[in-house]
Design an enzyme around this catalytic site. Structure first.
Site, PDB file in Angstrom:
ATOM      1  N   TRP A  61       0.824  -1.214   0.000  1.00  0.00           N
ATOM      2  CA  TRP A  61       0.000   0.000   0.000  1.00  0.00           C
ATOM      3  C   TRP A  61       0.850   1.253   0.000  1.00  0.00           C
ATOM      4  O   TRP A  61       0.515   2.239  -0.665  1.00  0.00           O
ATOM      5  CB  TRP A  61      -1.010  -0.018   1.150  1.00  0.00           C
ATOM      6  CG  TRP A  61      -2.072  -1.042   0.892  1.00  0.00           C
ATOM      7  CD1 TRP A  61      -2.289  -2.195   1.579  1.00  0.00           C
ATOM      8  CD2 TRP A  61      -3.029  -1.038  -0.185  1.00  0.00           C
ATOM      9  NE1 TRP A  61      -3.329  -2.900   1.008  1.00  0.00           N
ATOM     10  CE2 TRP A  61      -3.794  -2.221  -0.074  1.00  0.00           C
ATOM     11  CE3 TRP A  61      -3.310  -0.159  -1.229  1.00  0.00           C
ATOM     12  CZ2 TRP A  61      -4.818  -2.539  -0.959  1.00  0.00           C
ATOM     13  CZ3 TRP A  61      -4.339  -0.471  -2.117  1.00  0.00           C
ATOM     14  CH2 TRP A  61      -5.076  -1.641  -1.980  1.00  0.00           C
ATOM     15  N   ASP A  63      -1.859   7.003   5.992  1.00  0.00           N
ATOM     16  CA  ASP A  63      -2.919   6.126   5.499  1.00  0.00           C
ATOM     17  C   ASP A  63      -3.264   5.162   6.632  1.00  0.00           C
ATOM     18  O   ASP A  63      -2.487   4.288   6.981  1.00  0.00           O
ATOM     19  CB  ASP A  63      -2.408   5.360   4.269  1.00  0.00           C
ATOM     20  CG  ASP A  63      -3.410   4.322   3.766  1.00  0.00           C
ATOM     21  OD1 ASP A  63      -4.511   4.213   4.339  1.00  0.00           O
ATOM     22  OD2 ASP A  63      -3.072   3.621   2.790  1.00  0.00           O
ATOM     23  N   LYS A 106     -13.309  -1.102   6.304  1.00  0.00           N
ATOM     24  CA  LYS A 106     -12.746  -2.022   7.296  1.00  0.00           C
ATOM     25  C   LYS A 106     -13.377  -1.717   8.659  1.00  0.00           C
ATOM     26  O   LYS A 106     -14.253  -2.428   9.105  1.00  0.00           O
ATOM     27  CB  LYS A 106     -11.221  -1.905   7.347  1.00  0.00           C
ATOM     28  CG  LYS A 106     -10.546  -2.454   6.077  1.00  0.00           C
ATOM     29  CD  LYS A 106      -9.875  -1.383   5.359  1.00  0.00           C
ATOM     30  CE  LYS A 106      -8.983  -1.726   4.187  1.00  0.00           C
ATOM     31  NZ  LYS A 106      -9.103  -2.919   3.426  1.00  0.00           N
TER      32      LYS A 106
HETATM   33  C1  LIG Z   1      -3.787   0.354   3.829  1.00  0.00           C
HETATM   34  C2  LIG Z   1      -4.660   0.521   2.639  1.00  0.00           C
HETATM   35  N1  LIG Z   1      -4.543   1.645   1.908  1.00  0.00           N
HETATM   36  C3  LIG Z   1      -5.303   1.851   0.823  1.00  0.00           C
HETATM   37  C4  LIG Z   1      -6.231   0.924   0.412  1.00  0.00           C
HETATM   38  C5  LIG Z   1      -7.064   1.189  -0.805  1.00  0.00           C
HETATM   39  O1  LIG Z   1      -8.334   1.465  -0.394  1.00  0.00           O
HETATM   40  P1  LIG Z   1      -9.547   1.710  -1.389  1.00  0.00           P
HETATM   41  O2  LIG Z   1      -9.888   0.384  -1.974  1.00  0.00           O
HETATM   42  O3  LIG Z   1     -10.589   2.281  -0.491  1.00  0.00           O
HETATM   43  O4  LIG Z   1      -9.094   2.678  -2.420  1.00  0.00           O
HETATM   44  C6  LIG Z   1      -6.401  -0.249   1.143  1.00  0.00           C
HETATM   45  C7  LIG Z   1      -7.401  -1.252   0.719  1.00  0.00           C
HETATM   46  O5  LIG Z   1      -7.504  -2.331   1.240  1.00  0.00           O
HETATM   47  C8  LIG Z   1      -5.595  -0.452   2.280  1.00  0.00           C
HETATM   48  O6  LIG Z   1      -5.719  -1.574   3.007  1.00  0.00           O
END
Ligand SMILES: Cc1ncc(COP(=O)(O)O)c(C=O)c1O
Length: 360
Positions: free
Chosen positions: A102, A171, A195
């Protein structure tokens, strides 16, 4: 009706009490004669729902008054682009910590606008721990430092908050609301909802108000934090039903759970039970340095990979759902978000011990 044990990484399990309340209010929201999803976002009823959700989130996280809470769309992935767009106006280099998949996605997005400086990375040792404070080296002109508090796929989490003299951007998609948090340490915190906040479709951004003036001039209106702050997150039609459900989750956390300290205690008991089951056996393994093991996402492998599909099939027949690891890493992963109960985890560890006894 049977609700099974859901370990999905997201969209994740929702608290049953929240779904029941939503069901009760589904057709006729508190005598209004219509569903929340059918009412104008500009109606006094929805404005009250939205304002209450913000107040409850502020209470839960003790968000200081000089921070704005924004409810946006596009998920955390859109925030990967919003962060540089909203913070690079005065110039400078975006700085990032790299701890896995991520953070890499956030870095890729920043690179579209400006070359990101990697201020710390643990790629060299397979991301089994996070950079230690003395391994973080910002560029001299750093505009901000971004990191991912909890790498959902790797199961890796920070055990400390980096201390830097530039805005800290985090994040927290897969860890927000899992434990109390000192918001004042951060410039910006963002999280996709699916989540610990609610259903997919809404994204929470918490931004210190002095950072609202730094957007690049070409920032599209709908990607600018200030536009959301100035319009109570209603610059266009917001995802009203997801916002309402997030509000119900915040009330559940406050009233049923008793707040984030209590939630953290429950979450710690859950993950400790699972890590103990993994560590007690030679059949299961988790590679993460114990100080950086995630309390929310627990990846694990089987000693014999050939048994992976049997493990998943048998688990599913026992009502243990969504244990397959992310497609990029394989193995297993149990996500233990707030709505996953201690009983769910116990069902999982009981199954794991039994599977090992029969197949190990
Ligand atoms: C730590 C983290 N950042 C970003 C995201 C991306 O999220 P989204 O699908 O809401 O764009 C996720 C998705 O699981 C994530 O776990």
């Amino acid at each position: 009706m049977t609700r099974l044990h859901n370990f999905c990484a997201g969209p994740a399990a929702m608290p049953t009490a929240v779904l029941e309340r939503a069901r009760e209010e589904m057709l006729d929201y508190r005598g209004q004669g219509l569903s929340v999803m059918e009412m104008s976002h500009r109606s006094p009823t929805f404005e009250a729902i939205a304002a209450q959700a913000e107040r409850d989130l502020r209470d839960l996280l003790a968000i200081p008054d000089n921070y704005r809470v924004l409810f946006m769309q596009g998920g955390a992935t859109l925030q990967f682009a919003c962060v540089p767009l909203n913070l690079l106006g005065p110039g400078g280099t975006p700085n990032y910590l790299d701890t896995g998949i991520w953070s890499a996605k956030a870095i890729k997005e920043a690179n579209h606008l400006a070359g990101a400086h990697i201020a710390g990375s643990t790629q060299g040792n397979g991301y089994v721990h996070v950079p230690r404070p003395d391994e973080i080296a910002l560029s001299t002109d750093a505009a901000y430092l971004h990191y991912c508090h909890n790498e959902t796929i790797g199961g890796l989490a920070y055990d400390y908050v980096p201390e830097v003299d530039v805005p800290l951007v985090c994040d927290m998609s897969s860890s927000i609301l899992s434990a109390p948090l000192d918001v004042s340490r951060y410039g910006v915190i963002y999280a996709g909802a699916q989540k610990n906040i609610g259903p997919a479709g809404i994204t929470v951004v918490i931004v210190r108000d002095d950072l609202l003036e730094r957007a690049l001039p070409q920032t599209p209106s709908l990607l600018g934090w200030k536009v959301y702050a100035d319009n109570d997150s209603m610059i266009n039609t917001p995802p009203t039903y997801a916002w309402y459900l997030a509000g119900l989750v915040f009330q559940w956390l406050k009233q049923d759970v008793g707040g984030l300290a209590e939630m953290e205690a429950i979450n710690r008991r859950k993950c400790e039970a699972l890590y103990a089951a993994i560590d007690a056996s030679d059949f299961y393994a988790n590679p993460i340095d114990p100080t950086n093991r995630s309390i929310m996402n627990v990846p694990f492998t089987l000693a014999d990979e050939a048994l992976n599909s049997t493990f998943l099939e048998e688990a599913e027949s026992e009502g243990l759902l969504n244990l397959k690891g992310h497609r990029s890493v394989g193995g297993m992963r149990a996500s233990l978000y707030n709505a996953v109960s201690e009983a769910d985890v116990q069902a999982l560890t009981t199954f794991m011990r039994d599977f090992e006894r029969r197949r190990g």
